[in-house]
Design a protein around this motif. Structure first.
Motif, PDB file in Angstrom:
ATOM      1  N   SER A  45       0.825  -1.210   0.000  1.00  0.00           N
ATOM      2  CA  SER A  45       0.000   0.000   0.000  1.00  0.00           C
ATOM      3  C   SER A  45       0.856   1.255   0.000  1.00  0.00           C
ATOM      4  O   SER A  45       0.575   2.221  -0.725  1.00  0.00           O
ATOM      5  N   PHE A  46       1.908   1.264   0.801  1.00  0.00           N
ATOM      6  CA  PHE A  46       2.818   2.406   0.924  1.00  0.00           C
ATOM      7  C   PHE A  46       3.439   2.776  -0.421  1.00  0.00           C
ATOM      8  O   PHE A  46       3.502   3.946  -0.800  1.00  0.00           O
ATOM      9  N   LEU A  47       3.873   1.779  -1.179  1.00  0.00           N
ATOM     10  CA  LEU A  47       4.573   2.045  -2.433  1.00  0.00           C
ATOM     11  C   LEU A  47       3.634   2.405  -3.582  1.00  0.00           C
ATOM     12  O   LEU A  47       3.984   3.236  -4.423  1.00  0.00           O
ATOM     13  N   LEU A  48       2.459   1.796  -3.615  1.00  0.00           N
ATOM     14  CA  LEU A  48       1.590   1.980  -4.782  1.00  0.00           C
ATOM     15  C   LEU A  48       0.549   3.088  -4.629  1.00  0.00           C
ATOM     16  O   LEU A  48       0.093   3.651  -5.630  1.00  0.00           O
ATOM     17  N   LYS A  49       0.186   3.415  -3.407  1.00  0.00           N
ATOM     18  CA  LYS A  49      -0.870   4.412  -3.190  1.00  0.00           C
ATOM     19  C   LYS A  49      -0.627   5.735  -3.924  1.00  0.00           C
ATOM     20  O   LYS A  49      -1.561   6.303  -4.502  1.00  0.00           O
ATOM     21  N   PRO A  50       0.609   6.278  -3.949  1.00  0.00           N
ATOM     22  CA  PRO A  50       0.811   7.573  -4.615  1.00  0.00           C
ATOM     23  C   PRO A  50       0.533   7.556  -6.118  1.00  0.00           C
ATOM     24  O   PRO A  50       0.326   8.612  -6.714  1.00  0.00           O
TER      25      PRO A  50
END
Length: 213
Positions: A45-50
């Motif tokens: 989630s951290f890597l793809l959310k942006p």
């Protein structure tokens, strides 16, 4: 715009990039990160959310031949043979290091991932993600001391709130070339990430036309 519903991180490694202007040395991992389920879910989630709401994309460029673009070459080799992932992840960090031509460029952690199941325009594809963590956050860590009492100590770590710099290189292309998405939340040197490291230009599409207008 991408969707992460079926996305899965199949390889992840962390290296540290230095600043050659300050005579620093890169530090490399030899092994992939082994996640437990909780840390895996948080990392995905951290890597793809942006990237989920990004509509603006880029294409690799090179003054002579786009096939000579460093990241384009490395990504192409990894897409052809996933077993080269660790080797080329080091090449990527070395290439990033070579762009640190001033003291202003920050050192940091570099997370590189291989992702399967990225949904781009309703087609599932693979992607290579490159993320540079430039800023750490302070947090309190509690612990049990020798007197059997709880105490706290300040430590530094990676915040899960925001990626400093990152890109996704998709294993798919259009008439302009390989699809690349990029973010830069620490835009202290606009040339460093987009122009020097990635060497990309905006896609010739409706989004760039609107921005130019």
């Amino acid at each position: 715009m991408i969707k992460k519903t079926k996305a899965e991180i199949t390889k992840c490694i962390l290296h540290k990039v230095a600043n050659k202007y300050n005579s620093g040395q890169n530090a490399f991992s030899e092994n992939l990160i082994r996640f437990d389920q909780e840390s895996y879910d948080l990392m995905l989630s951290f890597l793809l959310k942006p990237f989920l709401n990004l509509t603006q994309s880029y294409r690799f460029s090179h003054y002579a031949d786009v096939r000579l673009n460093e990241l384009n070459k490395y990504a192409s080799e990894v897409f052809k043979d996933e077993n080269t992932f660790v080797e080329y992840s080091k090449n990527i960090v070395n290439h990033l290091y070579e762009q640190s031509n001033s003291a202003q460029i920050k050192t940091g952690d570099v997370i590189i991932v291989f992702i399967e199941g990225i949904d781009y325009k309703d087609v599932l594809t693979e992607a290579i993600g490159i993320f540079k963590i430039e800023n750490k956050v302070d947090f309190f860590q509690s612990y049990l001391d020798d007197d059997n009492s709880f105490d706290v100590v300040v430590q530094q770590g990676i915040s899960t709130k925001k990626i400093d710099k990152g890109c996704l290189i998709l294993n798919t292309s259009d008439t302009e070339g390989t699809i690349v998405f990029s973010i830069d939340n620490n835009n202290y040197d606009a040339q460093y990430w987009i122009k020097n490291f990635l060497s990309v230009q905006l896609a010739d599409d409706d989004n760039s036309h609107t921005k130019n207008y």
